[in-house]
Write an enzyme that holds these catalytic residues in place. Sequence first.
Site, PDB file in Angstrom:
ATOM      1  N   ASP A  43       0.822  -1.203   0.000  1.00  0.00           N
ATOM      2  CA  ASP A  43       0.000   0.000   0.000  1.00  0.00           C
ATOM      3  C   ASP A  43       0.862   1.261   0.000  1.00  0.00           C
ATOM      4  OD1 ASP A  43      -2.428  -1.224  -0.088  1.00  0.00           O
ATOM      5  OD2 ASP A  43      -2.936  -0.914   2.018  1.00  0.00           O
ATOM      6  N   LYS A  65      -3.188   2.552  -2.208  1.00  0.00           N
ATOM      7  CA  LYS A  65      -4.455   2.641  -1.488  1.00  0.00           C
ATOM      8  C   LYS A  65      -4.317   3.768  -0.478  1.00  0.00           C
ATOM      9  CE  LYS A  65      -7.473   0.161  -1.864  1.00  0.00           C
ATOM     10  NZ  LYS A  65      -8.631   0.237  -2.798  1.00  0.00           N
ATOM     11  N   MET A 186      -9.557   9.203   8.724  1.00  0.00           N
ATOM     12  CA  MET A 186     -10.046   9.727   7.448  1.00  0.00           C
ATOM     13  C   MET A 186     -11.154  10.759   7.640  1.00  0.00           C
ATOM     14  SD  MET A 186     -10.022   6.079   5.374  1.00  0.00           S
ATOM     15  CE  MET A 186     -10.667   5.150   6.775  1.00  0.00           C
TER      16      MET A 186
END
Length: 266
Positions: A43, A65, A186
Amino acid sequence: MNTPTPSFLQGRCTLVGAGPGDPELLTLKAVKAIQAATVLLVDDLVNPEVLAWARPTARIVHVGKRGGCKSTPQSFIEKLMITAVREGETVVRLKGGDPFIFGRGGEEVEHLREAGIECQVINGITAGLAAVTSLGVPLTHRDHAQGVVFVTGHARTGAASQHDATDWRALAATARDARLTLVIYMGVAGVAHIQQQLLDGGLPGATPVAVVQQASLPGQRQMTSTLAALAADLHAAGMGSPAVIVVGDVLRGVAAAQQDATRFGT
């Protein structure tokens, strides 16, 4: 009569948590898995220094990602994993933080099992834990918090928002009444909405908040604020993703320590 094992199952796959960024936070078990891998699917948020443990002959495939950015389709990554295992490879899916905390590791394990492939999972230190520890405070403290909630601030793409979006108001009421620390992953892009919903749900505006960007890395930045001032202070600090937002009274110690210094840290 024993049924012979199909030849396509001769390989194996391991999901490995690479931790929050600092390569020294890798577990010994993670290092051993990386050293044994013939194929690594990596990632974006994995520190490149982690790959120093890979064998020179290993094939390293970067499958970006990163929340909020253009990423390699999840279905393509899963297809790569299954194909490599069926070709007899020792596959490591290397993921930032912990594979089972907002890392889509659960989805990958399900798809592997559907293909007849069992997968080992090696935990990593999640960014939410590393972020708070870097501030010198705990996620829980019996004088301030009886528990902790890890929650994503990024709703699933294409999902029905009424059913899949977080009920921030209900979460705020629970956090207030049950004395919980909120760790929001996030959440930077939607910080204004999250802030308002938490306030509407009953969390006091004076509730301490911290934002930690690039936790555990040399470029880490952090700021302390209050829930009432969160969005404005975050904008003024010019901080962005990847970052973790922490809300709760466990932060009162770090807020007091920084009150006479500077509002924004680096």
